[in-house]
Design a protein around this motif. Structure first.
Motif, short mmCIF file in Angstrom:
data_model
loop_
_atom_site.label_atom_id
_atom_site.label_comp_id
_atom_site.label_asym_id
_atom_site.label_seq_id
_atom_site.Cartn_x
_atom_site.Cartn_y
_atom_site.Cartn_z
N ARG A 32 0.83 -1.21 0.00
CA ARG A 32 0.00 0.00 0.00
C ARG A 32 0.86 1.26 0.00
NH1 ARG A 32 -3.14 -0.49 4.93
NH2 ARG A 32 -2.61 -2.66 5.05
N LYS A 33 2.05 1.16 0.59
CA LYS A 33 2.95 2.32 0.61
C LYS A 33 3.74 2.45 -0.69
CE LYS A 33 3.52 2.64 5.54
NZ LYS A 33 4.45 2.82 6.65
N GLY A 34 3.58 1.52 -1.61
CA GLY A 34 4.22 1.61 -2.92
C GLY A 34 5.48 0.79 -3.07
N ALA A 35 5.78 -0.09 -2.15
CA ALA A 35 6.99 -0.91 -2.23
C ALA A 35 6.75 -2.14 -3.11
CB ALA A 35 7.42 -1.36 -0.84
N HIS A 36 7.79 -2.56 -3.79
CA HIS A 36 7.75 -3.82 -4.53
C HIS A 36 8.17 -4.92 -3.56
CE1 HIS A 36 8.29 -6.74 -7.72
NE2 HIS A 36 9.44 -7.05 -7.16
N VAL A 37 7.26 -5.83 -3.25
CA VAL A 37 7.53 -6.88 -2.27
C VAL A 37 7.37 -8.22 -2.97
CG1 VAL A 37 6.87 -7.88 -0.06
CG2 VAL A 37 6.57 -5.44 -0.44
N SER A 38 8.34 -9.11 -2.74
CA SER A 38 8.23 -10.46 -3.30
C SER A 38 8.77 -11.46 -2.28
CB SER A 38 9.00 -10.57 -4.61
OG SER A 38 10.36 -10.35 -4.41
N GLU A 39 8.12 -12.61 -2.26
CA GLU A 39 8.58 -13.67 -1.36
C GLU A 39 9.79 -14.33 -1.99
OE1 GLU A 39 6.94 -17.60 1.05
OE2 GLU A 39 5.62 -16.54 -0.31
N PHE A 40 10.79 -14.59 -1.18
CA PHE A 40 12.00 -15.21 -1.70
C PHE A 40 11.76 -16.70 -1.85
CE2 PHE A 40 16.21 -17.08 -1.37
CZ PHE A 40 16.84 -16.38 -2.38
N GLN A 41 11.94 -17.18 -3.06
CA GLN A 41 11.73 -18.60 -3.37
C GLN A 41 13.05 -19.35 -3.24
OE1 GLN A 41 8.70 -19.78 -3.97
NE2 GLN A 41 7.86 -17.71 -3.84
#
Length: 169
Positions: A32-41
Motif C-alpha cells: 500500500r505504501k508503494g513498495a515492490h515486495v516479493s517472497e524469496f523462493q
C-alpha cells in the motif's frame, strides 16, 4: 554517520526480524505504501532469484523481512519507509548492484554467508595481528589505541565497503 556521508552509498538495506507480525499484514502494508515486495523462493537457484528481484524492482531502499518458519520477503522502494514501529532494524549500506547482490546472497544462504564472510575475518585477523605485534613492545600504544579505536572502526567499515561492496552503518 561520518562514514555514511563520505561513502555516499547507492543502496540502503534494512534487515527486519518480524517474529511478532503476520507476513500477510506486513506485506500488504508495504504494498500500500508503494513498495515492490516479493517472497524469496528457495526452490530455484538462489543467485537467479536475487538477480530476478534486483532486475524486477527499483529504488535505493531494500528491506529484508524475516518471518518465523523460514519465510523471507524482499522489498524495495524509492523512498525510505518509516521505521518507528519496526523492531531493531539492522542497517547496512551497499555501494552498487554487485554489493547489493553479495549482501543478499549472504543473508539468504548459509553457504554463501560462510564464503562471503571469510574476507572480513581475514582483514580483521591481519589488523589484530599487526596491532598486537606492534603494541606488544610499546604499552603506551595500547592506551592510545583505546582512544583511537573509534576512528579505526570507521576506517575498517570504509575498507569493507570498498572491498566487499557493503558495510554496516
Amino acid at each position: 554517520m561520518i562514514v555514511e556521508r563520505l561513502l555516499k552509498p547507492s543502496y540502503r538495506i534494512r534487515i527486519l526480524n518480524m517474529n511478532k507480525f503476520k507476513p500477510e499484514d506486513v506485506v500488504e502494508a508495504l504494498r500500500r505504501k508503494g513498495a515492490h515486495v516479493s517472497e524469496f523462493q528457495r526452490d530455484i537457484d538462489i543467485e537467479l532469484a536475487i538477480e530476478s528481484f534486483i532486475a524486477s524492482s527499483y529504488g535505493p531502499y531494500v528491506y529484508v523481512l524475516k518471518f518465523p518458519k523460514g519465510k523471507l520477503f524482499l522489498a524495495r522502494h524509492t523512498n525510505r519507509i518509516s521505521e518507528d514501529n519496526w523492531p531493531n532494524a539492522t542497517k547496512y549500506m551497499a555501494r552498487d548492484e554487485n554489493g547489493l547482490k553479495r549482501f543478499l546472497l549472504r543473508e539468504v544462504s548459509r553457504k554463501s554467508m560462510i564464503i562471503i564472510e571469510a574476507p572480513p575475518v581475514i582483514i580483521w585477523a591481519a589488523v589484530w595481528w599487526l596491532v598486537w605485534s606492534y603494541f606488544e613492545e610499546y604499552p603506551l600504544g595500547t592506551f592510545l589505541l583505546f582512544f583511537l579505536g573509534f576512528l579505526l572502526n570507521d576506517l575498517a567499515k570504509a575498507f569493507e565497503y570498498f572491498v566487499l561492496g557493503y558495510c554496516r552503518e
